[in-house]
Design a protein around this motif. Sequence first.
Motif, PDB file in Angstrom:
ATOM      1  N   ARG A  97      30.490   5.456  73.560  1.00  7.58           N
ATOM      2  CA  ARG A  97      30.179   4.039  73.790  1.00  7.58           C
ATOM      3  C   ARG A  97      31.443   3.363  74.328  1.00  7.58           C
ATOM      4  NH1 ARG A  97      28.333   2.657  67.831  1.00  7.58           N
ATOM      5  NH2 ARG A  97      30.142   4.029  67.541  1.00  7.58           N
ATOM      6  N   PHE A  98      31.486   3.154  75.616  1.00  8.44           N
ATOM      7  CA  PHE A  98      32.685   2.619  76.257  1.00  8.44           C
ATOM      8  C   PHE A  98      32.259   1.619  77.318  1.00  8.44           C
ATOM      9  CE2 PHE A  98      35.950   2.527  79.528  1.00  8.44           C
ATOM     10  CZ  PHE A  98      37.113   2.430  78.791  1.00  8.44           C
ATOM     11  N   GLY A  99      32.834   0.418  77.269  1.00 15.30           N
ATOM     12  CA  GLY A  99      32.513  -0.575  78.274  1.00 15.30           C
ATOM     13  C   GLY A  99      33.495  -1.729  78.275  1.00 15.30           C
ATOM     14  N   LEU A 100      34.233  -1.861  79.379  1.00 15.23           N
ATOM     15  CA  LEU A 100      35.144  -2.978  79.591  1.00 15.23           C
ATOM     16  C   LEU A 100      34.786  -3.627  80.929  1.00 15.23           C
ATOM     17  CD1 LEU A 100      38.533  -1.284  78.575  1.00 15.23           C
ATOM     18  CD2 LEU A 100      37.024  -2.641  77.128  1.00 15.23           C
ATOM     19  N   GLU A 101      35.441  -4.732  81.237  1.00 13.02           N
ATOM     20  CA  GLU A 101      35.160  -5.411  82.497  1.00 13.02           C
ATOM     21  C   GLU A 101      35.368  -4.463  83.674  1.00 13.02           C
ATOM     22  OE1 GLU A 101      36.591  -9.388  85.027  1.00 13.02           O
ATOM     23  OE2 GLU A 101      37.410  -8.971  83.043  1.00 13.02           O
ATOM     24  N   ASP A 102      34.494  -4.549  84.674  1.00 15.88           N
ATOM     25  CA  ASP A 102      34.538  -3.638  85.813  1.00 15.88           C
ATOM     26  C   ASP A 102      35.827  -3.808  86.612  1.00 15.88           C
ATOM     27  OD1 ASP A 102      32.092  -2.489  85.266  1.00 15.88           O
ATOM     28  OD2 ASP A 102      30.974  -3.982  86.416  1.00 15.88           O
ATOM     29  N   PRO A 103      36.268  -2.732  87.283  1.00 18.63           N
ATOM     30  CA  PRO A 103      37.482  -2.826  88.109  1.00 18.63           C
ATOM     31  C   PRO A 103      37.220  -3.594  89.394  1.00 18.63           C
ATOM     32  CG  PRO A 103      36.479  -0.670  88.357  1.00 18.63           C
ATOM     33  CD  PRO A 103      35.691  -1.376  87.291  1.00 18.63           C
ATOM     34  N   GLU A 104      38.306  -3.935  90.058  1.00 18.85           N
ATOM     35  CA  GLU A 104      38.228  -4.565  91.374  1.00 18.85           C
ATOM     36  C   GLU A 104      38.950  -3.668  92.366  1.00 18.85           C
ATOM     37  OE1 GLU A 104      40.148  -8.419  93.612  1.00 18.85           O
ATOM     38  OE2 GLU A 104      39.203  -8.764  91.674  1.00 18.85           O
ATOM     39  N   TYR A 110      42.029  -6.470  85.143  1.00 21.58           N
ATOM     40  CA  TYR A 110      41.778  -7.572  84.216  1.00 21.58           C
ATOM     41  C   TYR A 110      41.674  -7.089  82.763  1.00 21.58           C
ATOM     42  CZ  TYR A 110      40.652  -9.406  88.811  1.00 21.58           C
ATOM     43  OH  TYR A 110      40.705  -9.750  90.122  1.00 21.58           O
ATOM     44  N   ASP A 111      40.592  -6.433  82.404  1.00 24.40           N
ATOM     45  CA  ASP A 111      40.437  -5.873  81.061  1.00 24.40           C
ATOM     46  C   ASP A 111      40.594  -4.358  81.164  1.00 24.40           C
ATOM     47  OD1 ASP A 111      39.748  -8.467  80.654  1.00 24.40           O
ATOM     48  OD2 ASP A 111      37.721  -8.093  79.938  1.00 24.40           O
ATOM     49  N   CYS A 128      38.747   1.180  82.646  1.00 26.52           N
ATOM     50  CA  CYS A 128      37.930  -0.010  82.484  1.00 26.52           C
ATOM     51  C   CYS A 128      36.537   0.335  82.996  1.00 26.52           C
ATOM     52  CB  CYS A 128      38.521  -1.205  83.225  1.00 26.52           C
ATOM     53  SG  CYS A 128      38.687  -0.938  85.016  1.00 26.52           S
ATOM     54  N   GLY A 129      35.645  -0.670  83.095  1.00 22.74           N
ATOM     55  CA  GLY A 129      34.293  -0.406  83.552  1.00 22.74           C
ATOM     56  C   GLY A 129      33.463   0.273  82.481  1.00 22.74           C
ATOM     57  N   SER A 130      32.298   0.783  82.883  1.00 18.80           N
ATOM     58  CA  SER A 130      31.388   1.395  81.908  1.00 18.80           C
ATOM     59  C   SER A 130      30.683   2.620  82.473  1.00 18.80           C
ATOM     60  CB  SER A 130      30.336   0.371  81.466  1.00 18.80           C
ATOM     61  OG  SER A 130      29.637  -0.144  82.596  1.00 18.80           O
ATOM     62  N   ALA A 131      31.257   3.235  83.520  1.00 16.18           N
ATOM     63  CA  ALA A 131      30.596   4.391  84.132  1.00 16.18           C
ATOM     64  C   ALA A 131      30.575   5.581  83.176  1.00 16.18           C
ATOM     65  CB  ALA A 131      31.298   4.765  85.439  1.00 16.18           C
ATOM     66  N   ALA A 132      31.703   5.920  82.585  1.00 16.23           N
ATOM     67  CA  ALA A 132      31.794   7.058  81.673  1.00 16.23           C
ATOM     68  C   ALA A 132      33.017   6.880  80.793  1.00 16.23           C
ATOM     69  CB  ALA A 132      31.877   8.376  82.441  1.00 16.23           C
ATOM     70  N   ALA A 133      32.943   7.444  79.596  1.00 16.65           N
ATOM     71  CA  ALA A 133      34.082   7.366  78.684  1.00 16.65           C
ATOM     72  C   ALA A 133      35.209   8.258  79.196  1.00 16.65           C
ATOM     73  CB  ALA A 133      33.669   7.798  77.286  1.00 16.65           C
ATOM     74  N   SER A 150      42.734  -7.909  77.518  1.00 16.44           N
ATOM     75  CA  SER A 150      41.588  -8.639  78.060  1.00 16.44           C
ATOM     76  C   SER A 150      42.079  -9.990  78.558  1.00 16.44           C
ATOM     77  CB  SER A 150      40.500  -8.824  76.996  1.00 16.44           C
ATOM     78  OG  SER A 150      40.928  -9.707  75.977  1.00 16.44           O
ATOM     79  N   ASP A 151      41.579 -10.415  79.723  1.00 15.27           N
ATOM     80  CA  ASP A 151      41.996 -11.704  80.246  1.00 15.27           C
ATOM     81  C   ASP A 151      41.077 -12.795  79.720  1.00 15.27           C
ATOM     82  OD1 ASP A 151      39.674 -11.456  81.654  1.00 15.27           O
ATOM     83  OD2 ASP A 151      40.588 -11.411  83.638  1.00 15.27           O
ATOM     84  N   GLU A 152      41.141 -13.982  80.299  1.00 13.83           N
ATOM     85  CA  GLU A 152      40.396 -15.115  79.756  1.00 13.83           C
ATOM     86  C   GLU A 152      39.010 -15.271  80.379  1.00 13.83           C
ATOM     87  OE1 GLU A 152      43.045 -18.316  80.368  1.00 13.83           O
ATOM     88  OE2 GLU A 152      43.276 -17.976  82.517  1.00 13.83           O
ATOM     89  N   TYR A 153      38.544 -14.239  81.085  1.00 13.63           N
ATOM     90  CA  TYR A 153      37.229 -14.317  81.704  1.00 13.63           C
ATOM     91  C   TYR A 153      36.407 -13.069  81.393  1.00 13.63           C
ATOM     92  CZ  TYR A 153      39.760 -17.779  84.506  1.00 13.63           C
ATOM     93  OH  TYR A 153      40.529 -18.840  84.901  1.00 13.63           O
ATOM     94  N   PHE A 154      35.101 -13.231  81.344  1.00  9.36           N
ATOM     95  CA  PHE A 154      34.105 -12.153  81.360  1.00  9.36           C
ATOM     96  C   PHE A 154      34.388 -11.013  80.379  1.00  9.36           C
ATOM     97  CE2 PHE A 154      34.538 -13.723  85.838  1.00  9.36           C
ATOM     98  CZ  PHE A 154      33.427 -14.559  85.798  1.00  9.36           C
ATOM     99  N   PRO A 155      34.334 -11.232  79.087  1.00  8.99           N
ATOM    100  CA  PRO A 155      34.429 -10.102  78.150  1.00  8.99           C
ATOM    101  C   PRO A 155      33.171  -9.242  78.230  1.00  8.99           C
ATOM    102  CG  PRO A 155      33.879 -12.110  76.971  1.00  8.99           C
ATOM    103  CD  PRO A 155      34.148 -12.528  78.390  1.00  8.99           C
ATOM    104  N   SER A 156      33.318  -7.960  77.979  1.00  8.71           N
ATOM    105  CA  SER A 156      32.196  -7.026  78.048  1.00  8.71           C
ATOM    106  C   SER A 156      31.967  -6.406  76.676  1.00  8.71           C
ATOM    107  CB  SER A 156      32.457  -5.939  79.094  1.00  8.71           C
ATOM    108  OG  SER A 156      32.648  -6.488  80.371  1.00  8.71           O
ATOM    109  N   GLU A 157      30.940  -5.602  76.588  1.00 10.69           N
ATOM    110  CA  GLU A 157      30.664  -4.858  75.371  1.00 10.69           C
ATOM    111  C   GLU A 157      30.282  -3.427  75.748  1.00 10.69           C
ATOM    112  OE1 GLU A 157      25.984  -6.058  74.657  1.00 10.69           O
ATOM    113  OE2 GLU A 157      27.521  -6.958  73.386  1.00 10.69           O
ATOM    114  N   PRO A 158      30.499  -2.457  74.881  1.00 11.12           N
ATOM    115  CA  PRO A 158      30.912  -2.584  73.473  1.00 11.12           C
ATOM    116  C   PRO A 158      32.431  -2.561  73.266  1.00 11.12           C
ATOM    117  CG  PRO A 158      30.375  -0.310  73.947  1.00 11.12           C
ATOM    118  CD  PRO A 158      30.127  -1.068  75.219  1.00 11.12           C
ATOM    119  N   GLY A 159      33.259  -2.513  74.325  1.00 12.20           N
ATOM    120  CA  GLY A 159      34.691  -2.294  74.140  1.00 12.20           C
ATOM    121  C   GLY A 159      34.987  -0.808  74.089  1.00 12.20           C
TER     122      GLY A 159
END
Length: 349
Positions: A97-104, A110-111, A128-133, A150-159
């Motif tokens: 279970r892995f998910g952070l803000e997507d990359p740019e 960012y996160d 980061c992101g949530s494609a695969a652990a 984590s920055d001040e925008y767009f938190p994700s789940e589950p971390g």
Amino acid sequence: MLLLGLLLLTAALPGRAPGARAEPSLGLGLGGKFQLSGAKEQNGVQNPQHERVITVASNGTIHSPRFPHAYPRNTVLVWRLVAVQENVWIQLTFDERFGLEDPEDDICKYDFVEVEEPSDGSVLGRWCGSAAAPGKQISKGNQIRIKFVSDEYFPSEPGFCIHYSIVMPVTEAVSPSVLPPSALPLDLLNNAVTAFSTLEDLIRYLEPERWQLDLEDLYRPSWQLLGKAFVFGRKSKAVVDLNLLKEEVKLYSCTPRNFSVSIREELKRTDTIFWPGCLLVKRCGGNCACCLHGCSECQCVPSKVTKKYHEVLQLRPKTGVRGLHKSLTDVALEHHEECGCICRGNAGG
């Protein structure tokens, strides 16, 4: 009367009780709230001031705040795991279970969660992101450092959630036969790869647990398969004696001949390993004894050059995790079809 007025004026002025201390203004004083909350970086996250040291004597877990729910914004957390014994390694295994803000632009700006090797300051990976652990990470010594931002925008789940454990290091000397292939530097791995004579033996060395599956994947057809190949032509009809003599002269004259070249050097791809590592190509070589009179420097150069494709095995390190990406690919190498002698200077001039 004048003295009485001065006494009354002094009593009316505001005073400070004995032992009282002035409070610093918020955001300006050395002990103000702004400084205690941490300075701001350009991306808006707090600059970490401290790291939490965790003594590792057995298995354990660290995770992002509120896991498996959305983590808080504007957060920096740093853990340093230190094993009780000095002669052990620390292994990190990420929860699926892995998910952070997507990359740019494929960059975690960012996160992200980052793993660092304290012994040399190298970063083992940032994710980061949530494609695969992420895959397993192993320290070089008895310490490893983990940073979550984590920055001040767009938190994700589950971390994220990381399970750590102690593993015993290899006691033998460090060599290609001891370390797993994915842990070797590219130059050492390249030397180990060139020692194999068959593709099956090479894949078995790289992936001893799933080599058969990897071998099947390499030859499974896909839309990316180029399928380029070439065959050297051969003369079929007989030749007369004068032609034989001419062919003998060509052995020493300026003609295309076989040269063994390193693919990595030829393509300037030091970030990639190829198997086989060297290939035969046609390149101009030989002397120019029959050059024009009065030429001080006669060189054998190609007059006709073509590119031919060779199918090879390509090995590239995976981004962010240990391991090798294996694929069949076609590399284009220059072949000299025709050669000639060219005068580069005049004698006496």
